[in-house]
Design a protein around this motif. Structure first.
Motif, PDB file in Angstrom:
ATOM      1  N   ASP B 210     -11.380   4.239  10.874  1.00 26.44           N
ATOM      2  CA  ASP B 210     -10.776   5.547  11.127  1.00 26.44           C
ATOM      3  C   ASP B 210     -10.846   5.865  12.626  1.00 26.44           C
ATOM      4  OD1 ASP B 210      -9.749   8.150  10.213  1.00 26.44           O
ATOM      5  OD2 ASP B 210     -11.688   8.901  10.919  1.00 26.44           O
ATOM      6  N   HIS B 211     -12.004   5.576  13.237  1.00 29.28           N
ATOM      7  CA  HIS B 211     -12.187   5.871  14.659  1.00 29.28           C
ATOM      8  C   HIS B 211     -11.273   5.008  15.533  1.00 29.28           C
ATOM      9  CE1 HIS B 211     -14.404   7.745  17.874  1.00 29.28           C
ATOM     10  NE2 HIS B 211     -14.589   6.573  18.452  1.00 29.28           N
ATOM     11  N   PHE B 212     -11.056   3.760  15.106  1.00 35.57           N
ATOM     12  CA  PHE B 212     -10.205   2.860  15.878  1.00 35.57           C
ATOM     13  C   PHE B 212      -8.729   2.972  15.479  1.00 35.57           C
ATOM     14  CE2 PHE B 212     -13.886  -0.279  16.745  1.00 35.57           C
ATOM     15  CZ  PHE B 212     -14.160   0.361  17.945  1.00 35.57           C
ATOM     16  N   ALA B 213      -8.436   3.905  14.584  1.00 42.72           N
ATOM     17  CA  ALA B 213      -7.066   4.136  14.107  1.00 42.72           C
ATOM     18  C   ALA B 213      -6.421   2.867  13.544  1.00 42.72           C
ATOM     19  CB  ALA B 213      -6.202   4.712  15.220  1.00 42.72           C
ATOM     20  N   VAL B 214      -7.224   2.079  12.821  1.00 43.69           N
ATOM     21  CA  VAL B 214      -6.687   0.888  12.164  1.00 43.69           C
ATOM     22  C   VAL B 214      -6.299   1.287  10.740  1.00 43.69           C
ATOM     23  CG1 VAL B 214      -7.199  -1.463  11.401  1.00 43.69           C
ATOM     24  CG2 VAL B 214      -8.153  -0.633  13.548  1.00 43.69           C
ATOM     25  N   GLN B 215      -5.064   0.932  10.353  1.00 45.21           N
ATOM     26  CA  GLN B 215      -4.569   1.318   9.027  1.00 45.21           C
ATOM     27  C   GLN B 215      -5.101   0.356   7.979  1.00 45.21           C
ATOM     28  OE1 GLN B 215      -1.965   3.720   8.407  1.00 45.21           O
ATOM     29  NE2 GLN B 215      -2.062   4.395  10.524  1.00 45.21           N
ATOM     30  N   THR B 216      -6.075   0.797   7.193  1.00 44.47           N
ATOM     31  CA  THR B 216      -6.548  -0.053   6.097  1.00 44.47           C
ATOM     32  C   THR B 216      -6.476   0.732   4.798  1.00 44.47           C
ATOM     33  OG1 THR B 216      -8.822   0.672   6.331  1.00 44.47           O
ATOM     34  CG2 THR B 216      -8.186  -1.278   7.602  1.00 44.47           C
ATOM     35  N   PHE B 217      -6.902   0.094   3.718  1.00 48.73           N
ATOM     36  CA  PHE B 217      -6.880   0.773   2.413  1.00 48.73           C
ATOM     37  C   PHE B 217      -7.693   2.063   2.446  1.00 48.73           C
ATOM     38  CE2 PHE B 217      -5.377  -3.244   0.684  1.00 48.73           C
ATOM     39  CZ  PHE B 217      -4.514  -2.807  -0.302  1.00 48.73           C
ATOM     40  N   THR B 218      -8.894   2.006   3.051  1.00 52.80           N
ATOM     41  CA  THR B 218      -9.773   3.183   2.983  1.00 52.80           C
ATOM     42  C   THR B 218      -9.177   4.358   3.757  1.00 52.80           C
ATOM     43  OG1 THR B 218     -11.068   2.208   4.754  1.00 52.80           O
ATOM     44  CG2 THR B 218     -11.989   2.054   2.544  1.00 52.80           C
ATOM     45  N   THR B 219      -8.625   4.081   4.941  1.00 51.79           N
ATOM     46  CA  THR B 219      -8.026   5.200   5.684  1.00 51.79           C
ATOM     47  C   THR B 219      -6.803   5.717   4.918  1.00 51.79           C
ATOM     48  OG1 THR B 219      -6.777   3.628   7.026  1.00 51.79           O
ATOM     49  CG2 THR B 219      -8.804   4.449   7.976  1.00 51.79           C
ATOM     50  N   GLY B 220      -6.098   4.803   4.260  1.00 53.50           N
ATOM     51  CA  GLY B 220      -4.931   5.192   3.464  1.00 53.50           C
ATOM     52  C   GLY B 220      -5.330   6.089   2.296  1.00 53.50           C
ATOM     53  N   ILE B 221      -6.420   5.713   1.614  1.00 49.88           N
ATOM     54  CA  ILE B 221      -6.892   6.513   0.472  1.00 49.88           C
ATOM     55  C   ILE B 221      -7.268   7.919   0.959  1.00 49.88           C
ATOM     56  CG2 ILE B 221      -8.751   6.733  -1.236  1.00 49.88           C
ATOM     57  CD1 ILE B 221      -8.851   3.572  -1.188  1.00 49.88           C
ATOM     58  N   PHE B 222      -7.984   7.945   2.088  1.00 54.59           N
ATOM     59  CA  PHE B 222      -8.442   9.228   2.632  1.00 54.59           C
ATOM     60  C   PHE B 222      -7.249  10.117   2.991  1.00 54.59           C
ATOM     61  CE2 PHE B 222     -10.349  12.048   5.816  1.00 54.59           C
ATOM     62  CZ  PHE B 222     -11.529  12.404   5.175  1.00 54.59           C
ATOM     63  N   ARG B 223      -6.254   9.510   3.646  1.00 58.13           N
ATOM     64  CA  ARG B 223      -5.088  10.302   4.076  1.00 58.13           C
ATOM     65  C   ARG B 223      -4.257  10.770   2.888  1.00 58.13           C
ATOM     66  NH1 ARG B 223      -3.797   6.377   8.564  1.00 58.13           N
ATOM     67  NH2 ARG B 223      -5.476   6.922   9.963  1.00 58.13           N
ATOM     68  N   THR B 224      -4.146   9.894   1.881  1.00 57.43           N
ATOM     69  CA  THR B 224      -3.350  10.279   0.705  1.00 57.43           C
ATOM     70  C   THR B 224      -3.988  11.485   0.016  1.00 57.43           C
ATOM     71  OG1 THR B 224      -2.878   7.945   0.436  1.00 57.43           O
ATOM     72  CG2 THR B 224      -2.289   9.353  -1.396  1.00 57.43           C
TER      73      THR B 224
END
Lengths: 218, 533
Positions: B210-224
């Protein structure tokens, strides 16, 4: 004149100021078979480890096929001595099949398949070639260990109590078979054992290692 | 006898329910957000996750395997210290190293400022490349997670009998041949198991990516969930990630079964250590020092400087309350996990029931579940309970500490269980027989005999779980009650606002508590060295 395979001159080895081997002298010709008898801790295995290049020597010299391989300021690495060793623990590579264990030391040789076939026939283990070491019995593992050590055609084959973990019946069977194989291949053998009978069956010259000194007994 | 079987069964049901709830979403309706995810971002999530996993795998294997081989087989400057110090980066959660990295290597980070100052360069000059990208994330994960590989691989190398290596030398192999053809293939099940853990940790992480702004599953789940307010689609996305993680979980289990074949020689000979001198010794020491420096010393120095340099009151009320919350949560979770583990392991021993044993093993799966996914499943579970079970008594558990405790317990139970299991292995069955002959059975046997004998294992379990809970971020971020902060949440909040100086003190506190398990691991390493000698 027969070729000298091994020559040891005034070999001395100490561990923590305690002399394990004292001025040991020994010569072995091609095809000759020699035994070294002695109690546990008498330095028999240490002598073999010096010849193999696993231990540095304090004094004296070791020659293999007339080439100096160990002295107090020289130590040719084990892998360049072309000697074989079979010990009680067999030390087969557990992740490799019997066939791959046997061909391990001759991977780059063109005739490796022929050598493996010949050795597996000789040691009667052709039916085991695709098995892993843990899938075969102790006696079979020892046969594989012998076949593996013979594959690179070593100058000298050293045997460090290789039969001590086997039962009596199996030992007698192996003595008989090995005696024939050693003769057929004209192998130079240095056997270390505490079993006098075993030494007499497999070798022609017997020595005893007592308090670090080597004495001829037969 | 029957009563001892009920507790493990009930606990297993509670543990597995949130995971099953996540999977049930796959059979529900798919919203427009799902179509949007599939069409525009899912490919990004998959490709960055694959790239991240490949990069981190390469990094941890090179660092973990080579350092383990060096400290096991060679003697060089500082070898005895490196043996345990190589574990220190375990105390640094990836998100804290990520915060430190940006603070150091951003255009106006301390490292660039230092370079400009040393070489008298103008203020626009940037020496270090940008780290807020996938390469930065790979570096951060590699240097914080390699100890998982190092630990198991070192143990595998220690268990390789010297006679096998000597056979290799007799058959013509040199040092490199011994490593590549014998030691490495024999250690493969071990380092694959370690690697699977690293992959699971990488895929589960939220804070660093999240801090490095890398799009992964976990950041996707959080944003959704938090951006689109679509819990159902977040659960569907979680199901996909969970399936991938389970694949790695079973690969890890499978690899562990193979570890035993490196140690089946009854005439084991300890490996002889080769002394390195001069340049070789310096190179070996440098190779072992670099991961410790990047993964532990550098962040500690940077965080300490930030904490000391700042004029902000570091021991403010927020920090003190956050610390109290964190330690209370950690200790309480540790206590519950240790108690559950001791009672369940006792039930297995007392009833000799194989089904309970398998159930206990299944309950340990929680450590593989990302905190974020647990939070998703638990939230749905709590909402369902509030709407259907507690309606008559007006008892609301959604948004209370119940969910947070549940997530912590599910995620940390495996740690407590492994400590208690190894404690039980040391208690002979004959002790149970004697106690039963003297009239102590069931609860009495547990309370009067097992518990006093297991005090050290119990305490170890509590401390291990506490240190794990202290580091946990995503589940805490989602499940905490309103206005309830922990050290991890405070660190995350400050870092998200780029207030690194304020984030320093809570980060340091997390690291200090994270050192606890390393002390235990170091003890294990020392005892294994004593056995070797």
């Amino acid at each position: 004149m027969t070729q000298k395979i091994l020559k040891i001159e005034d070999l001395t080895l100490s561990y923590a100021n305690q002399k394990v081997l004292k001025d040991v002298n020994l010569e072995l010709s091609k095809g000759e078979r020699v035994s070294i008898l002695g109690e546990s801790g008498s330095g028999k295995s240490s002598l073999l480890r010096c010849i193999a290049g696993f231990e540095p020597v304090n004094n004296g010299k070791i020659f293999i096929k007339n080439k100096l391989v160990s002295s107090n300021n020289l130590m040719i690495p084990t892998e360049k001595r072309n000697v074989g060793m079979v010990a009680q623990e067999k030390a087969l590579f557990p992740h490799l099949t019997v066939k791959k264990n046997i061909s391990f030391g001759i991977e780059r040789k063109k005739n490796k398949d022929e050598v493996v076939t010949e050795l597996t026939n000789l040691f009667k283990i052709t039916n085991l070639i695709d098995k892993l070491p843990r899938q075969i019995s102790g006696g079979e593992q020892q046969r594989v260990a012998f076949a593996r050590s013979l594959a690179p055609s070593p100058n000298l084959l050293m045997l460090d109590e290789p039969f001590s973990a086997l039962d009596n019946e199996l030992k007698q069977e192996l003595y008989y078979e090995l005696d024939k194989i050693f003769d057929k291949q004209e192998l130079s053998i240095l056997l270390v054992t505490h079993d006098h009978e075993e030494a007499k069956i497999l070798t022609s010259r017997l020595f005893k290692l007592t308090q670090g000194s080597l004495i001829s007994i037969e | 006898m029957v009563s001892w079987k009920i507790l493990p069964f009930v606990v297993a049901v509670i543990f597995i329910t949130p995971i099953l709830i996540v999977f049930t979403s796959l059979f529900g309706e798919y919203s427009d957000n799902w179509s949007h995810l599939i069409e525009f971002v899912l490919l990004d999530y998959i490709s960055s996750s694959i790239l991240l996993v490949l990069g981190v795998s390469l990094g941890v294997l090179v660092i973990g395997v080579l350092s383990a081989y060096l400290v096991t087989n060679y003697s060089f400057y500082g070898k005895n210290t490196f043996e345990w110090a190589l574990l220190l980066p375990l105390a640094i959660p990836p998100y804290i190293l990520a915060y430190t990295f940006t603070g150091l290597f951003d255009a106006n980070g301390d490292a660039n400022i230092l370079i400009r100052y040393l070489f008298n360069l103008n203020n626009n000059f940037v020496f270090f490349p940008n780290v807020r990208n996938i390469t930065g994330a790979i570096i951060v994960f590699s240097f914080t997670l390699y100890p998982y590989v190092y630990l198991v691989t070192r143990s595998a190398f220690l268990n390789q009998s010297n006679s096998i290596k000597e056979s290799g030398r007799l058959l013509g192999l040199g040092q490199i041949g011994i490593f590549s053809k014998i030691s490495l293939p024999l250690a493969r099940p071990a380092f694959i198991a370690g690697l699977m853990l690293v992959i699971m940790e990488t895929l589960s992480d939220f804070g660093a990516v999240d801090h490095f702004a890398v799009q992964t599953f976990t950041t996707g789940i959080f944003r959704t969930w938090y951006g689109l307010y679509d819990l159902n689609t977040a659960m569907q996305l979680s199901s996909l990630l969970l399936m991938i993680i389970f694949l790695f979980y079973f690969l890890e289990r499978f690899s562990r079964e193979g570890i035993s074949y490196t140690n089946d020689n009854s005439t084991f000979k300890t490996a002889s250590v080769i002394g390195l001198k001069g340049l070789k010794s310096v190179l070996a020491s440098s190779f072992c020092f670099i991961p410790i420096f990047i993964g532990f010393i550098l962040p500690i120095i940077e965080l300490s400087l930030w904490a000391l340099e700042t004029n902000v009151d570091i021991f403010n009320n927020k920090f003190l309350v956050g610390s109290f919350n964190t330690i209370t949560l950690g200790l309480f979770t540790g206590l519950i996990c240790a108690l559950l583990a001791i009672v369940i392991n006792f039930s297995i021993r007392f009833t000799k029931n194989k089904f309970l044993e398998r159930l206990n093993s299944l309950m340990s799966i929680g450590y593989a579940i990302p905190g974020l996914i647990l939070a998703v499943g638990i939230t749905r579970f709590l909402v369902f309970s509030d709407q259907n079970v507690f309606t008559n008594i007006n008892f609301v558990i959604t948004g209370s500490l119940v969910g947070l405790f549940l997530a912590y317990i599910i995620k940390s139970y495996a740690l407590a269980n492994s400590s208690i299991e190894s404690g039980y292995e040391r208690i002979s069955n004959s002790i149970d027989n004697s106690a039963q002959l003297l009239g102590s059975s069931g609860g009495k046997l547990l309370g009067r005999i097992h518990f006093p004998l297991m005090r050290t294992s119990f305490l170890t379990a509590v401390l291990l779980v506490t240190s794990e809970v202290v580091k946990e971020l995503p589940a805490t971020l989602i499940l905490r009650p309103f206005n309830f902060d922990t050290l991890a949440v405070i660190t995350y909040t400050y870092a998200a606002e780029e207030r690194m100086y304020q984030a320093a003190m809570p980060s340091l506190a997390i690291v200090i508590i994270g050192i606890i398990p390393i002390i235990f691991l170091t003890k294990m390493i020392r005892s294994s060295r004593i056995k070797d000698s």
